[in-house]
Design an enzyme around this catalytic site. Sequence first.
Site, PDB file in Angstrom:
ATOM      1  N   HIS A  93       0.765  -1.335   0.003  1.00  0.00           N
ATOM      2  CA  HIS A  93      -0.145   0.066  -0.128  1.00  0.00           C
ATOM      3  C   HIS A  93       0.790   1.162  -0.100  1.00  0.00           C
ATOM      4  CE1 HIS A  93       0.822  -0.549   4.369  1.00  0.00           C
ATOM      5  NE2 HIS A  93       0.519   0.902   4.325  1.00  0.00           N
ATOM      6  N   ASP A 107       0.579   4.814   2.344  1.00  0.00           N
ATOM      7  CA  ASP A 107      -0.162   5.330   3.303  1.00  0.00           C
ATOM      8  C   ASP A 107      -1.244   6.446   2.892  1.00  0.00           C
ATOM      9  OD1 ASP A 107       1.319   3.862   5.180  1.00  0.00           O
ATOM     10  OD2 ASP A 107       2.772   5.312   5.447  1.00  0.00           O
ATOM     11  N   HIS A 117       4.959   0.151   0.204  1.00  0.00           N
ATOM     12  CA  HIS A 117       5.494  -0.773   1.159  1.00  0.00           C
ATOM     13  C   HIS A 117       4.772  -1.852   1.524  1.00  0.00           C
ATOM     14  CE1 HIS A 117       3.393   2.702   3.538  1.00  0.00           C
ATOM     15  NE2 HIS A 117       3.796   1.671   4.766  1.00  0.00           N
ATOM     16  N   ARG A 141       5.073   6.419  14.209  1.00  0.00           N
ATOM     17  CA  ARG A 141       5.161   6.899  12.859  1.00  0.00           C
ATOM     18  C   ARG A 141       4.563   8.480  13.012  1.00  0.00           C
ATOM     19  NH1 ARG A 141       1.588   4.357   8.142  1.00  0.00           N
ATOM     20  NH2 ARG A 141       0.400   6.555   8.398  1.00  0.00           N
TER      21      ARG A 141
END
Length: 294
Positions: A121, A123, A270, A285
Amino acid sequence: MNQIPNPRWTGPRIKHESTTAAPYGAITVEKVTPIIGAEISGVDLGNPTEAQMAEIHRALAENLVIFFREQHMTPEQHLAFGERFGTLHIHPAAPTEGGHAGLMIIKADRDSPRANGEGWHSDVSCDEEPPMGSILYIKQCPPVGGDTLFANMYAAYDALSERMKAYIDGLTAVHDGEENYRGTYANFGVKDRPAYPRAVHPVVRTHPVTGKKALFVNKGFTRRILDIPLDESTGVLAYLFEHMANPLFQCRFRWRENSVAFWDNRCAQHRAMWDYWPATRYGNRVTVKGDRPV
């Protein structure tokens, strides 16, 4: 009499960037593969100099994802580093750490129904303005496993046939967060929202900094291509998802505690491997806002 062409390899041809670029002076950059990824050393992300920041910007543009080892940032330093690249993005569903809206919790352990984003995907591509980039700081990792794979969407686009490029250029697709987010974070005590983001983006986007074209559909969020029949959309997306997952476009990062990965969501995808159950993987994150894909 028609002759049958000789069979030959017709798979992707990978373009390599020039290796004659000016050397770095404030940081050390070591490529992970010729296609994507570089490990950066000689910098403390909690207190980088202006010269180092300029070269980190350059290294990200040239390598799509950059990695740092042995970092020791406070939450405030992590947030401040992200803000050096732009306004921070607030995730539409995920839990956050310590009262910081921009500091997302990334955690999977024996009690997790699933890991964060374990499929390929980009993000939050379901947002109208998807993130520019994500900065993941892992503080606890399993003894083995838990690697993250990254794939170069410039290379994936470049490797398509000219006829396929002509077909998909100008098409748009629906990206929807409903399936990914509803119920996903219940184990963190996060209640579902009435609705999650949904947006329409070009199948091929042009990077606002490099000017390069990149595939911008992903298995995690892209539901269908518009203006073509549904069965055709299903077939084209299935082909693109398989094509972009070719290992020739990828690098793989093996995490150690206090490592950081910073990737450009506009041109890279990723996949976090969840092969370490029941061990724990935990970190934070920080995500930087992007702009509307064109």
